[in-house]
Structure formats: structure tokens, C-alpha cells
Scaffold this active site. Structure first.
Site, mmCIF file in Angstrom:
data_model
loop_
_atom_site.group_PDB
_atom_site.id
_atom_site.type_symbol
_atom_site.label_atom_id
_atom_site.label_comp_id
_atom_site.label_asym_id
_atom_site.label_seq_id
_atom_site.Cartn_x
_atom_site.Cartn_y
_atom_site.Cartn_z
ATOM 1 N N ASP A 17 0.864 -0.992 -0.063
ATOM 2 C CA ASP A 17 -0.188 0.152 0.160
ATOM 3 C C ASP A 17 0.485 1.313 -0.213
ATOM 4 O OD1 ASP A 17 -2.544 -1.297 0.300
ATOM 5 O OD2 ASP A 17 -0.983 -1.833 1.952
ATOM 6 N N GLU A 273 0.798 -5.768 -5.169
ATOM 7 C CA GLU A 273 0.902 -4.448 -6.232
ATOM 8 C C GLU A 273 1.653 -4.395 -6.927
ATOM 9 O OE1 GLU A 273 -2.034 -0.776 -7.331
ATOM 10 O OE2 GLU A 273 -2.538 -2.969 -6.446
#
Length: 377
Positions: A17, A273
Site C-alpha cells: 500500500d 501489487e
């Protein structure tokens, strides 16, 4: 006067994140001349990727970004003109009230997780009216022109190519990390979540006729590596040899150095990610360890990406690639799948370069965010 942007980040998965939001904040400042505040609830995860940062500072400037500690007890601040809540994090209640009190409410964006699923195109850019009268807009990164694109600095591929063309730059970087591979060794980076199939893969690498030098940055997979080696006390700097496989433990490096690590390797196993996107820009064959979700919901996300990524490969190469990724993520025999994929190595190498080149023809995520804001004005 510079437009003001606030980005809010709740650290959920250690580095993913904050990795995405930090890259985005830096690019918005560097390439779009914006005034950006990055609010982070756990700066301990920020420090490893930004050497020199202070995990205890309430406010600090890093690379032109105003990095703020997101306090449990919120203190009043003037909301920015653009407010990004990363990955559906809940903004402070008092901040939202201040947004509502502005004569012209800010553009409020929910920057969602990256996905190749078909439904993303239909939801990208959709407004979501809130009970308090504000409106939040869903913004989805993605792999098609109907999404927000991928994070990519304007000079990223040029820097990658300059690195690739310079044997001296690669050697100097590896030496700085204390890495000295054999001349003919295949270089692999491993950054992943815990994985019961790791041993099968390491067994195959150790038994291979080609030497492999495996670079393992500090992270969650380290315990599984230590278990396979039978050494629970592995630490940064340790180097172990098993058959044809050399295993070396690296420190957690800055984002820029992680890019160089991906460029320097022949194959990259990545997770989540942020490292997943950077591995694509590296233009090297890769293996993605997707973040596990309840009831195996992540498998649909994995399959959706593979449906895009396999395009352009021969059927046999595509099947081998898909089998390898499924084995790694679905508890199948990775060693066997790895050996099958080796038969298509030159094609997989070229495909990785072609994929990066195709994705680079689309606007990057920071650019699409800025353009969305300009259209909203």
C-alpha cells in the site's frame, strides 16, 4: 499556485500500500509540479523504501513530498483540492467534515486495487454519492485504455534500457549489494508471501545443470527459504550453496534500487501489487504471487490477468506459463511446472519485453489522474 493533493494510505500489507502511494506521490510532484501531502498511518513501513525518512516524525519532506503521520487523534487541517483515499481506506471523520465545509468540495477519489477483471472497465470513473452530500469517484488502475493505467515514471523505460546496455552499471550495482554471481549463472530475485511450494522450486533449481543465483530480499518468504536450507537463523548477507543453487539474503532496498534489482535479474518472482507492476516494466520473465483472499477469490483476479498476459504467446508457451503461475498460487508442483516452462525460455523473454512495450503506449496512472482532475475543473 500549485494544485494541492492529499493522499491517504493505511498500511495493510507491510509494503504494498505504501509502495504504490509513495511512488504516486513522488511522480505527481516530480512530473506534474503538484503540492502533495502523503498521510501514512504506519511510517515504519515507509522508512525501508525511503532511506533517510524518520518513522517518528509528524511531518517531513522527502523527495518534494510532504509526508505526514496520520495521527489517531486527528488535528484540523485544510483539505486539499484533490483527495485520494488509497485502496478504500476510511478518511478521518473530521477531515471529511472539513471537505464538506469547503465552498467547492474537493475531487474525492477512491484509488482502488489493480485488477484485470472485466468489470473494472465499467466501474472506473463512476461517482458514488455519499450520505453527507459529497461525491466519491472510483478510480481503477488497469491494463486497458478504459482504466487508469499503471504507475510509470516518464523516464522509467529509458533508465531501464540504459542500465541494460551497460554491463558496468549492472556489475557495479550487484557489487554494491555484495552479489558476485558465477559468469554463467542465471540470476533470480524472490520476493513473495509464504509459500508451501517453494521447496519444490528450489529442489529443481538445485538439481539443474545450469547454475542459479537466487537473491532474496528481506520479507515473508525468508522463513520458507530458511526451512528449506535447514537454517532457521538466516540473516542479511548470508550466502548458501546447495547443488547448482546459490541462495543469498539481501537487505530490503529502496524503491529505485529494487527497480535495478529487477532489471539485473533474468527472472523475477514478485508479490502483491507494487513489485508486480515494477516487474512488468523490467521486461523480464516473471512469476506473480497474488495476495490471498478469502474463499480463493484471488484466483479470479489471477486468471483475469493471465488471460491478458498470455496473448501473443504460442499455445504451448502460454500453457506452460499459466501452469507455472497456477502452481505457485494454487499449491501445485512448482518444480515440475518450472522445468516445463524452461523449454519456452527465449519466447517468454521476448514476450516480457513486448508486454512492457505495449503497456507503455498507454497513459500512466499519474497522468490519467491529473487529466481526470483537469476535466473535472
Amino acid at each position: 499556485m500549485k494544485a494541492t493533493w492529499d493522499i491517504f494510505c493505511t498500511v495493510v500489507d507491510n509494503y504494498g500500500d505504501i509502495g504504490v502511494t509513495w511512488r504516486l506521490a513522488r511522480q505527481l510532484v516530480d512530473e506534474h509540479d503538484l503540492a502533495v501531502r502523503l498521510w501514512v498511518d504506519d511510517l515504519n513501513a515507509f522508512v525501508p523504501m525511503c532511506p533517510g525518512a524518520d518513522a517518528t516524525a509528524l511531518q517531513q519532506w522527502q523527495h518534494g513530498v510532504d509526508v505526514r503521520q496520520w495521527p489517531a487523534e486527528w488535528l484540523p487541517v485544510e483539505p486539499a483540492e484533490v483527495v485520494i483515499g488509497a485502496f478504500a481506506c476510511q478518511l478521518p471523520v473530521h477531515y471529511v467534515e472539513a471537505m464538506r465545509a469547503r465552498p467547492k468540495p474537493p475531487l474525492w477519489l477512491n484509488l482502488d486495487y489493480l485488477s484485470a477483471e472485466d468489470w473494472v472497465e465499467g466501474c472506473h470513473g463512476l461517482p458514488s454519492p455519499q450520505p453527507n452530500g459529497l461525491r466519491k469517484v472510483f478510480f481503477f488502475p488497469g491494463f486497458t485504455e478504459k482504466t487508469g493505467g499503471l504507475l510509470r515514471e516518464g523516464d522509467l523505460l529509458a533508465r531501464r534500457e540504459a542500465f541494460a546496455q551497460s554491463a558496468e552499471a549492472r556489475q557495479a550495482f550487484l557489487q554494491r549489494l555484495g552479489v558476485h554471481p558465477e559468469a554463467q549463472a542465471r540470476l533470480i530475485s524472490l520476493f513473495a508471501y509464504e509459500n508451501t511450494q517453494l521447496g519444490n522450486w528450489l529442489d529443481a533449481l538445485a538439481a539443474d545443470t545450469q547454475p542459479t543465483h537466487l537473491l532474496v530480499p528481506q520479507g515473508r518468504i525468508l522463513a520458507d527459504v530458511a526451512h528449506w536450507l535447514g537454517e532457521p537463523g538466516l540473516a542479511v548477507g548470508d550466502v548458501r550453496l546447495r547443488g547448482s543453487l546459490t541462495v543469498q539474503i539481501l537487505p530490503f532496498v529502496s524503491q529505485d534500487d529494487y527497480d535495478r534489482l529487477l532489471w539485473a535479474c533474468d527472472f523475477n518472482a514478485v508479490r502483491g501489487e507494487d513489485s508486480f507492476v515494477r516487474a512488468q516494466w523490467a521486461g523480464r520473465p516473471m512469476l506473480w504471487h497474488i495476495y490471498v483472499q478469502d474463499e480463493n477469490a484471488h484466483w479470479e483476479k489471477l486468471e483475469a490477468f493471465l488471460a491478458h498476459y498470455r496473448q501473443g504467446l504460442s499455445d504451448d508457451a502460454a500453457d506452460a506459463l499459466v501452469a507455472l503461475w497456477r502452481a505457485w498460487n494454487m499449491d501445485n508442483d512448482v518444480g515440475q511446472a518450472w522445468q516445463a516452462a524452461q523449454r519456452h525460455w527465449p519466447e517468454l523473454q521476448q514476450h516480457a519485453r513486448d508486454w512492457a512495450a505495449r503497456q507503455a503506449t498507454r497513459p500512466d496512472l499519474a497522468m490519467t489522474l491529473v487529466q481526470f482532475y483537469r476535466n473535472w475543473l
